[in-house]
Write a protein that holds these residues in place. Structure first.
Motif, PDB file in Angstrom:
ATOM      1  N   ALA A 327       4.022 -15.604  16.362  1.00 25.24           N
ATOM      2  CA  ALA A 327       5.056 -15.082  15.451  1.00 25.24           C
ATOM      3  C   ALA A 327       4.905 -15.559  13.990  1.00 25.24           C
ATOM      4  N   PHE A 328       5.069 -16.874  13.915  1.00 24.31           N
ATOM      5  CA  PHE A 328       5.087 -17.431  12.673  1.00 24.31           C
ATOM      6  C   PHE A 328       3.456 -17.384  11.856  1.00 24.31           C
ATOM      7  N   THR A 329       2.687 -17.174  12.616  1.00 20.81           N
ATOM      8  CA  THR A 329       1.211 -17.026  11.970  1.00 20.81           C
ATOM      9  C   THR A 329       0.940 -15.505  11.534  1.00 20.81           C
ATOM     10  N   LEU A 330       1.583 -14.585  12.328  1.00 21.92           N
ATOM     11  CA  LEU A 330       1.704 -13.239  11.820  1.00 21.92           C
ATOM     12  C   LEU A 330       2.555 -12.979  10.560  1.00 21.92           C
ATOM     13  N   LEU A 331       3.754 -13.812  10.541  1.00 26.72           N
ATOM     14  CA  LEU A 331       4.510 -13.741   9.276  1.00 26.72           C
ATOM     15  C   LEU A 331       3.613 -13.933   8.124  1.00 26.72           C
ATOM     16  N   GLY A 332       2.962 -15.358   8.042  1.00 28.39           N
ATOM     17  CA  GLY A 332       2.304 -15.883   6.912  1.00 28.39           C
ATOM     18  C   GLY A 332       1.266 -14.780   6.888  1.00 28.39           C
ATOM     19  N   MET A 333       0.608 -14.084   7.618  1.00 25.37           N
ATOM     20  CA  MET A 333      -0.471 -12.998   7.324  1.00 25.37           C
ATOM     21  C   MET A 333       0.141 -11.827   6.808  1.00 25.37           C
ATOM     22  N   GLN A 334       1.418 -11.619   6.956  1.00 26.63           N
ATOM     23  CA  GLN A 334       1.916 -10.498   6.141  1.00 26.63           C
ATOM     24  C   GLN A 334       2.448 -10.530   4.891  1.00 26.63           C
ATOM     25  N   PHE A 335       2.904 -11.752   4.703  1.00 28.69           N
ATOM     26  CA  PHE A 335       3.695 -12.119   3.531  1.00 28.69           C
ATOM     27  C   PHE A 335       2.835 -11.930   2.156  1.00 28.69           C
ATOM     28  N   PRO A 336       1.656 -12.197   1.898  1.00 27.53           N
ATOM     29  CA  PRO A 336       0.786 -11.873   0.959  1.00 27.53           C
ATOM     30  C   PRO A 336       0.853 -10.592   0.618  1.00 27.53           C
ATOM     31  N   HIS A 337       0.574  -9.613   1.613  1.00 21.11           N
ATOM     32  CA  HIS A 337       0.492  -8.137   1.242  1.00 21.11           C
ATOM     33  C   HIS A 337       1.958  -7.715   1.123  1.00 21.11           C
ATOM     34  N   LEU A 338       3.017  -8.151   1.520  1.00 22.06           N
ATOM     35  CA  LEU A 338       4.310  -7.707   1.431  1.00 22.06           C
ATOM     36  C   LEU A 338       4.841  -8.076   0.035  1.00 22.06           C
ATOM     37  N   ILE A 339       4.548  -9.442  -0.392  1.00 19.69           N
ATOM     38  CA  ILE A 339       5.335  -9.755  -1.546  1.00 19.69           C
ATOM     39  C   ILE A 339       4.544  -9.818  -2.911  1.00 19.69           C
ATOM     40  N   ALA A 340       3.168  -9.918  -2.886  1.00 22.64           N
ATOM     41  CA  ALA A 340       2.255 -10.028  -3.852  1.00 22.64           C
ATOM     42  C   ALA A 340       2.411  -8.771  -4.663  1.00 22.64           C
ATOM     43  N   PRO A 341       2.040  -7.663  -4.033  1.00 20.91           N
ATOM     44  CA  PRO A 341       2.084  -6.131  -4.758  1.00 20.91           C
ATOM     45  C   PRO A 341       3.283  -5.949  -5.465  1.00 20.91           C
ATOM     46  N   VAL A 342       4.598  -6.041  -4.824  1.00 22.94           N
ATOM     47  CA  VAL A 342       5.707  -5.951  -5.579  1.00 22.94           C
ATOM     48  C   VAL A 342       5.759  -6.899  -6.840  1.00 22.94           C
ATOM     49  N   LEU A 343       5.661  -8.040  -6.896  1.00 24.35           N
ATOM     50  CA  LEU A 343       5.312  -8.945  -8.147  1.00 24.35           C
ATOM     51  C   LEU A 343       4.580  -8.425  -8.905  1.00 24.35           C
ATOM     52  N   ILE A 344       3.307  -8.071  -8.782  1.00 34.39           N
ATOM     53  CA  ILE A 344       2.220  -7.707  -9.656  1.00 34.39           C
ATOM     54  C   ILE A 344       2.653  -6.308 -10.136  1.00 34.39           C
TER      55      ILE A 344
END
Length: 596
Positions: A327-344
């Motif tokens: 569960a937490f490893t999948l969370l970590g894998m999703q965060f960069p692709h969910l957060i970074a594009p919006v910030l960029i």
């Protein structure tokens, strides 16, 4: 005469069951090969994910940095997201599969493990946090988000607030560490986390329905929530009772069966409870929790066959570690692709948009924690008024406990799985407004809550007086009562065995009974009230435990040497080693309780 090329072509066609004269067969071969490659890639990705979970455990043991396990697993997942393997795009978190395969066993295990007496004693506080705080958060935070971000429709804002309301007990225990939070407060927080998942997701369901259809009825939502929650609890308890009843009857059958079958049935209970409840339109999450709590009262869970219970406990320890890690490893894998594009995108749009986005995120986090603080403070205030009317002073904890309860509201996997299940488009095909922004806010709040808990909980719990363990005396009394019952049972068995005419058997029974009763009387002496007697008993037991550990280590080495000399085989070795392991487990538990 056939050429070599033609012969090779026919061989390939024969090998894959195709006809070289048919273009359709060639296409079928290509499709089959493509499916095989895809399936192999999925298996490879899953194996890499499990390896990452195992690596997080090794990192926790090797790295001497006080990081909680969930945060380590999130960091490992984020590292995999940037790895050349591109696992994050291939292992997208599917909310429906995640809710079916990962969440039910974890909630079942938490429901099984949570102290039921404390849970029912604190039922009022748990209900106020798990139900009414969720509704308070959905209403307050939903209206605030819609006011602050007008482009986000009110139903979508309510849906976002609904998925932000549930807390995560696993993340909390990992961030807080063992024994830092006072036990009575930890029981409340665990009960809240068990129950508010369902209330938050049901509120999310109605908010999404309102966003998609544009229709909302408070009366229908209230009635629907009560039916969904109560029905889920009943379904989970019924399934646990049915499995326990059947397992108890099967365990009484003559003959020695394989205990793995019984252990496997127990492992399937949370999935059955979740699926049955969801099929009936009820809360699968509450069904899994209810099944776990009911199974803890089942006779098969405590007095059933030993081999089944030992295997089940070992299997559940592994399952909890693996599923929590996944569960937490999948969370970590999703965060960069969910957060970074919006910030960029916000950064490219201009500095104003970028800082506006960050300020909106900070405002959501502040209001979320402020609502929780206000609600907990109101509960404290009403409790203090009620206690003062009853003539009790100082019975309600102070402001530190309120702040501790507020900071302990850590969010986790349920929040991300819920927000990712937001529909992409409306029924007319238009995109759901502000969906990407809602996913970004939810993902960022999860990370922020972990960071706030990691920093705030140690500060708030430092200097807290632990006091005397409230369960120490009742545990001592229970051990004394169990020893008395064992002595009475031995006396009764001795009378039964001595009633016959076999004097040799009666003499052997008397000798064995004397030794066993001495052991139980020694245990009672160790638990007695006289300080000198207790100290002497503890000293004797400490020496005995040390000698027994040394003897068991010697037994293992002797068995390994016998296997190395081919004097016993692996079957005999494994059987004897397992017997020693069980004895050492019991002795380790006993040694850990010497302080009583």
């Amino acid at each position: 005469m056939d050429t070599a090329t033609a012969r090779r072509a026919r061989f390939r066609a024969y090998q894959y069951g195709a006809r070289t004269s048919s273009g359709e067969s060639v296409t079928r071969n290509c499709v089959s090969s493509f499916h095989l490659i895809v399936h192999m890639q999925i298996v490879f990705n899953i194996l890499i994910l499990l390896l990452a979970v195992a690596a997080s455990g090794l990192i926790d043991r090797l790295v001497h940095v006080p990081l909680p396990m969930p945060l380590i697993q999130i960091l490992v997942g984020a590292a995999l997201a940037f790895a050349p393997l591109d696992l994050a795009t291939q292992l997208r978190l599917d909310p429906e599969i995640f809710m079916l395969l990962v969440i039910p066993p974890l909630l079942f295990a938490d429901g099984w493990r949570i102290p039921k007496r404390e849970f029912f004693r604190q039922r009022r506080a748990i209900l106020m946090l798990a139900l009414f705080l969720v509704l308070f958060t959905v209403a307050g935070l939903g209206y605030f988000i819609h006011w602050m971000i007008p482009q986000m429709p009110l139903p979508v804002a309510f849906a976002l607030a609904a998925v932000l309301s549930p807390t995560d007990a696993v993340a909390l225990s990992g961030v807080a560490g063992p024994g830092r939070i006072p036990p009575h407060l930890m029981h409340i927080l665990e009960g809240e986390a068990l129950m508010n998942d369902a209330s938050g997701l049901v509120a999310f369901k109605f908010a999404v329905a309102a966003a998609v259809t544009g229709v909302f009825s408070l009366r229908d939502a209230t009635i629907g929530f009560v039916l969904i929650a109560a029905g889920g609890l009943l379904v989970g308890a019924a399934i646990a009772w049915a499995v326990s009843f059947v397992s108890s009857r099967l365990s009484q059958l003559p003959g020695d069966g394989d205990p793995a079958a019984g252990a496997l049935v127990t492992l399937l209970i949370p999935f059955a409870a979740y699926l049955f409840a969801e099929h009936l339109g009820l809360s699968g999450i509450l069904s899994a929790v209810s099944a776990g709590m009911a199974m803890n009262y089942a006779p098969i869970a405590h007095v059933g066959p030993l081999d089944i219970r030992v295997r089940t406990q070992s299997a559940w320890s592994l399952i909890e570690f693996v599923f929590n890690g996944v569960a937490f490893t999948l969370l970590g894998m999703q965060f960069p692709h969910l957060i970074a594009p919006v910030l960029i995108d916000a950064h490219h749009s201009g500095a104003t948009d970028f800082w506006t986005l960050l300020s909106q995120l900070a405002a959501v986090i502040i209001v979320l924690y402020a609502l929780r603080f206000v609600w907990v403070w109101l509960l404290r205030w009403f409790a203090s008024r009620r206690a003062s009317r009853q003539g009790v002073k100082g019975a309600v904890p102070g402001l530190r406990i309120v702040a501790l309860t507020t900071v302990a509201g850590v969010r986790g996997a349920i929040t991300l799985a819920g927000v990712l299940s937001l529909p992409i488009a409306l029924p007319d095909g238009t995109p759901l407004p502000a969906r990407e922004l809602a996913v970004f806010i939810a993902s960022s709040v999860i990370l922020a809550s972990l960071a706030i808990g990691l920093i705030g909980l140690p500060l708030l719990t430092s200097g807290v007086r632990r006091g005397v363990d409230p369960h120490a005396q009742e545990e001592r009394d229970a051990r004394v009562a169990a020893a008395d019952a064992a002595i009475r049972a031995i006396d009764g068995e001795l009378t039964s065995l001595s009633a016959g005419e076999d004097t040799a058997r009666a003499a052997a029974a008397g000798d064995v009974a004397a030794r066993l009763c001495d052991a139980y009387r020694h245990r009672k002496a160790r638990l007695g009230e006289e300080q000198a007697q207790r100290q002497q008993a503890r000293l004797t037991e400490s020496v005995e435990v040390q000698m027994r550990f040394a003897a068991m280590r010697a037994e293992r080495m002797a068995l390994v040497r016998l296997r190395g000399a081919n004097r016993i085989n692996d079957v005999t070795l494994n059987k004897l080693i397992r017997e020693i392991d069980l004895s050492e487990t019991a002795l380790s538990t006993r040694a850990g309780k010497r302080r009583l």
